[in-house]
Motif scaffolding. Structure first.
Motif, PDB file in Angstrom:
ATOM      1  N   MET A 133       0.831  -1.195   0.000  1.00  0.00           N
ATOM      2  CA  MET A 133       0.000   0.000   0.000  1.00  0.00           C
ATOM      3  C   MET A 133       0.875   1.259   0.000  1.00  0.00           C
ATOM      4  O   MET A 133       0.583   2.218  -0.693  1.00  0.00           O
ATOM      5  CB  MET A 133      -0.918   0.022   1.233  1.00  0.00           C
TER       6      MET A 133
ATOM      7  N   ARG B  54       2.659   1.504  -3.273  1.00  0.00           N
ATOM      8  CA  ARG B  54       1.669   1.404  -4.331  1.00  0.00           C
ATOM      9  C   ARG B  54       2.161   0.494  -5.442  1.00  0.00           C
ATOM     10  O   ARG B  54       2.163   0.830  -6.623  1.00  0.00           O
ATOM     11  CB  ARG B  54       1.344   2.792  -4.884  1.00  0.00           C
TER      12      ARG B  54
ATOM     13  N   ARG C 257      -6.667   3.928   7.261  1.00  0.00           N
ATOM     14  CA  ARG C 257      -5.636   4.884   6.890  1.00  0.00           C
ATOM     15  C   ARG C 257      -4.721   4.295   5.832  1.00  0.00           C
ATOM     16  O   ARG C 257      -4.332   4.972   4.888  1.00  0.00           O
ATOM     17  CB  ARG C 257      -4.814   5.271   8.106  1.00  0.00           C
TER      18      ARG C 257
ATOM     19  N   THR D 138      -5.481   1.942   3.704  1.00  0.00           N
ATOM     20  CA  THR D 138      -6.193   1.836   2.427  1.00  0.00           C
ATOM     21  C   THR D 138      -6.194   3.179   1.716  1.00  0.00           C
ATOM     22  O   THR D 138      -5.912   3.260   0.517  1.00  0.00           O
ATOM     23  CB  THR D 138      -7.653   1.383   2.641  1.00  0.00           C
ATOM     24  N   VAL D 139      -6.493   4.243   2.460  1.00  0.00           N
ATOM     25  CA  VAL D 139      -6.517   5.565   1.836  1.00  0.00           C
ATOM     26  C   VAL D 139      -5.122   5.917   1.310  1.00  0.00           C
ATOM     27  O   VAL D 139      -4.966   6.389   0.184  1.00  0.00           O
ATOM     28  CB  VAL D 139      -7.031   6.636   2.817  1.00  0.00           C
TER      29      VAL D 139
ATOM     30  N   GLY E 146      -2.997   3.940   0.283  1.00  0.00           N
ATOM     31  CA  GLY E 146      -2.796   3.127  -0.912  1.00  0.00           C
ATOM     32  C   GLY E 146      -3.436   3.730  -2.149  1.00  0.00           C
ATOM     33  O   GLY E 146      -3.128   3.333  -3.275  1.00  0.00           O
ATOM     34  N   MET E 147      -4.335   4.691  -1.962  1.00  0.00           N
ATOM     35  CA  MET E 147      -4.926   5.376  -3.110  1.00  0.00           C
ATOM     36  C   MET E 147      -4.011   6.482  -3.614  1.00  0.00           C
ATOM     37  O   MET E 147      -4.305   7.113  -4.630  1.00  0.00           O
ATOM     38  CB  MET E 147      -6.286   5.973  -2.722  1.00  0.00           C
TER      39      MET E 147
ATOM     40  N   ASP F 235      -2.370  12.177  -3.478  1.00  0.00           N
ATOM     41  CA  ASP F 235      -3.387  13.178  -3.796  1.00  0.00           C
ATOM     42  C   ASP F 235      -4.735  12.818  -3.185  1.00  0.00           C
ATOM     43  O   ASP F 235      -5.390  13.659  -2.579  1.00  0.00           O
ATOM     44  CB  ASP F 235      -3.532  13.316  -5.314  1.00  0.00           C
ATOM     45  N   PHE F 236      -5.137  11.572  -3.354  1.00  0.00           N
ATOM     46  CA  PHE F 236      -6.400  11.155  -2.748  1.00  0.00           C
ATOM     47  C   PHE F 236      -6.331  11.311  -1.239  1.00  0.00           C
ATOM     48  O   PHE F 236      -7.296  11.741  -0.602  1.00  0.00           O
ATOM     49  CB  PHE F 236      -6.716   9.699  -3.104  1.00  0.00           C
TER      50      PHE F 236
ATOM     51  N   SER G 146      -4.508  13.426   0.563  1.00  0.00           N
ATOM     52  CA  SER G 146      -4.626  14.826   0.978  1.00  0.00           C
ATOM     53  C   SER G 146      -6.055  15.299   0.808  1.00  0.00           C
ATOM     54  O   SER G 146      -6.596  15.998   1.659  1.00  0.00           O
ATOM     55  CB  SER G 146      -3.731  15.739   0.138  1.00  0.00           C
TER      56      SER G 146
ATOM     57  N   LEU H 264      -8.680  13.681   1.116  1.00  0.00           N
ATOM     58  CA  LEU H 264      -9.534  13.160   2.182  1.00  0.00           C
ATOM     59  C   LEU H 264      -9.038  13.584   3.563  1.00  0.00           C
ATOM     60  O   LEU H 264      -9.548  13.123   4.583  1.00  0.00           O
ATOM     61  CB  LEU H 264      -9.613  11.637   2.093  1.00  0.00           C
TER      62      LEU H 264
ATOM     63  N   ASP I 261      -8.738  -4.601  -2.009  1.00  0.00           N
ATOM     64  CA  ASP I 261      -7.763  -4.020  -1.103  1.00  0.00           C
ATOM     65  C   ASP I 261      -8.361  -3.164  -0.006  1.00  0.00           C
ATOM     66  O   ASP I 261      -7.661  -2.334   0.558  1.00  0.00           O
ATOM     67  CB  ASP I 261      -6.786  -3.142  -1.900  1.00  0.00           C
TER      68      ASP I 261
END
Ligand SMILES: Nc1ncnc2c1ncn2[C@@H]1O[C@H](COP(=O)(O)OP(=O)(O)OP(=O)(O)O)[C@@H](O)[C@H]1O
Ligand SMILES: [Mg+2]
Lengths: 322, 251
Positions: free
Chosen positions: A73, A76, A203, A205-206, A208-209, A212-213, A215, A217, A263
């Motif tokens: 994660m 990435r 946290r 998982t986020v 792992g996005m 940018d995603f 920040s 969120l 995931d």
């Protein structure tokens, strides 16, 4: 997570653990044990060696699988895990440093030194990744493997100079036959960290996005990176200090679980932990019976299974979004 | 209100955003248009604190985006970037639910679930909700990302080319959806658009960027004019009045 699948899987793992208790050079029969007919020596073997070994397998297996997931994660990238990111090799360098400077340190201090080294190594890996502008999917594990190779070359050099190659060789391939009561308890630290990982699952998982995603969120990406780094390094260090390198586990298990259920770590981490434990138990049992009364270290069995799986990932998933 | 003052950004020696000062009123739909490489995405990323700026400041409702905690800003302002690629395998529902992360921190309440349902419904994703994102078409994936941002339910929503990959019918319904959320729910929607006619028909305000600078801004009536568009893009345009809208043709 469908409980109706999880419970049987849990039961299966418990059965595996049970089998693992009763496989070995000395025949300890469960029937004798329950009938109260087991002699004193059987009990000794069970308490001092078999139970610690099984517990260690379970803790190390789930710990390494979860550490692998978190690495994937954070980087990435599907192909990284502690043994393809310089983490394990750095822990080895830490162990060597301890052997050279203060060989009589208590286990917990050894683990902390190894953890500090693996944290530094992994942080180096992640910062190299940041610095490479166009990171192709395969570049990432290659960089990790190269970094790991360099670190272990340093380790080997000094181990050779100071005549410690033998002791370093012992941990190069994870072996749980050395696990005895009093020498594995540090793995409970790894267990506590995997629980921490589960608490922070969303946290990760986020994160792992991507940055940018994250920040967007409102997640502090750097903090989560740091938390993940600590968890991965400490878990790896605990395992390396007690049993040696358990390779590929953090690669196989997270990938299989991700293919099946995705995931979202809140959902998948329990499965990853469970499957990690089950897989090491199986590999360890195989290692113990295939060439009995001799043992093949679990690291070697996993090495074979793992490299095949790695190849499969490279070839089979070429045309998927990896 | 979003107040952008003197914002600049350079990569190496090239100045890609050059002292942009701009204020976007609360409420309504603003389109940012301009040629490729004009600095639209860069500016938008700086407004949403995804990219550090070299000079200047951005203040959203009195909060300076460089200082305010990410967590607080995430409940005020959301952004969808131009290219989104996820390595994490998530289902549509998972992704949209993460839009509620700023509120629920991963433990969605019933209210959060309502938001998720509504967003999925608005973007027509009901049939796809259990699919993984890597099993969707480009336009379907784009809709899922927009649903996530809608679900975040912030006062300010920034979209960088939200119509990417969408067919005409989905483009129209997306524009209607965003315009309605500006009109009916009082949201402030800012989007980068390449389609002049969508910008013309749906925006309250149009901002034109060129060569890293703010070139012009105004209402669609001010901006969608033959001589102005031709100057912005260096292409021949004709502008027609059709059903009360200004439509540009350029073939
Ligand atoms: N990471 C980067 N490094 C160097 N230059 C960059 C970088 N990102 C963007 N640029 C340059 O900055 C300029 C502005 O880019 P930006 O993405 O903001 O343009 P844009 O207006 O969004 O264009 P488009 O309509 O193509 O999306 C471009 O000339 C681009 O080449
Ligand atoms: Mg752009």
């Amino acid at each position: 997570m469908p409980l109706k699948f999880f419970l049987p899987a849990l039961l299966l793992t418990v059965i595996l653990a049970f089998v693992s208790l009763f496989v070995g050079v000395r025949d300890v029969s469960p029937l004798d044990l329950f009938a109260g007919a087991a002699d004193q020596r059987d009990l000794m073997v069970l308490v001092a060696s078999r139970v610690p070994r099984t517990v260690a397998l379970v803790l190390a297996g789930s710990g390494m699988a979860i550490a692998g997931t978190i690495m994937q994660m954070l980087a990435r990238n599907r192909f990284v895990e502690p043994s393809t990111a310089g983490t394990v090799e750095s822990a080895g360098l830490g162990m060597l440093t301890v052997l050279l400077i203060a060989p009589d340190m208590p286990v917990i201090a050894k683990m902390l030194v190894a953890a500090a080294f693996s944290m530094a190594g992994t942080a180096l890996f992640l910062s190299i990744l940041r610095a490479i502008p166009l990171r192709s999917i395969l570049m990432v594990p290659l960089v990790g493997i190269m970094l790991g190779g360099m670190i272990s070359a340093v380790t080997t050099f000094f181990a050779y100079r100071f005549d410690l190659l033998q002791s370093m060789g012992a941990w190069a391939s994870g072996d749980f036959s050395v696990v005895l009561r009093g020498r594995y308890e540090i793995l409970w630290v790894a267990f506590a960290l995997t629980i921490a990982a589960y608490v922070a699952a969303d946290r990760f998982t986020v994160a792992g996005m991507g940055e940018d995603f994250s920040s967007n969120l409102g997640l502090n990406y750097r903090k989560v990176m740091a938390l993940g780094l600590v968890i991965v390094s400490m878990v790896t260090a605990c395992v390396v200090v007690t049993a040696g390198v358990v390779p590929f586990l953090g690669l196989i298990v997270p990938n299989v679980v991700s293919m099946i259920m995705g995931d979202n770590l809140r959902r998948s981490l329990p499965w990853i932990g469970l499957c990690g434990a089950a897989l090491v138990l199986v590999c360890d049992i195989i290692g113990r019976i295939i060439n009995a009364p001799f043992e093949i270290p679990v690291g070697a069995v996993l090495g074979i299974v793992g490299s095949l799986f790695f190849l499969y990932l490279l070839i089979g998933r070429r045309n998927r979004v990896a | 209100m979003i107040e952008v003052s003197g914002v600049s950004k350079s990569y190496g020696k090239t100045l890609v955003v050059d002292g942009v000062t701009l204020s976007l009123p609360k409420g309504g739909l603003t389109s940012i248009i301009g040629p490729n490489g004009a600095g639209k995405s860069t500016l938008m990323s700086m407004i949403a604190r995804l990219l550090p700026m070299d000079a200047g400041s951005v203040v959203v409702d009195g909060l300076d985006v460089t200082n305010v905690s990410g967590d607080v800003l995430a409940r005020r302002l959301s952004i969808l970037r131009q290219d989104n690629h996820l390595t994490a395998r998530l289902t549509v529902t998972d992704l949209v639910t993460f839009g509620r992360y700023p509120y629920s921190k991963g433990r969605p309440t019933l209210e959060d679930r309502d938001h998720v349902e509504r967003a999925i419904d608005y973007l027509g994703l009901a049939d796809l909700r259990h699919r993984f994102l890597d099993e969707l078409s480009g336009g379907q994936r784009q809709r899922a990302f927009v649903a996530m941002v809608l679900c975040q339910d912030t006062d300010y929503m920034l979209f960088d080319e939200p119509l990417n990959n969408l067919d005409i019918s989905h483009s129209v319904s997306m524009m209607k959806l965003l315009r309605d959320s500006a009109r009916d729910l009082g949201k402030t929607v800012v989007m980068v658009l390449h389609d002049i006619n969508f910008a013309s028909c749906y925006s309250d305000h149009i901002v034109v960027m060129r060569d890293g600078r703010l070139f012009l801004q105004g209402t669609p009536t001010d901006i969608v004019r033959q001589e102005i568009l031709s100057e912005i893009y260096g292409t021949e345009f004709r502008v027609h009045e059709l059903d009360g809208n200004r439509i540009a043709t350029f073939y």
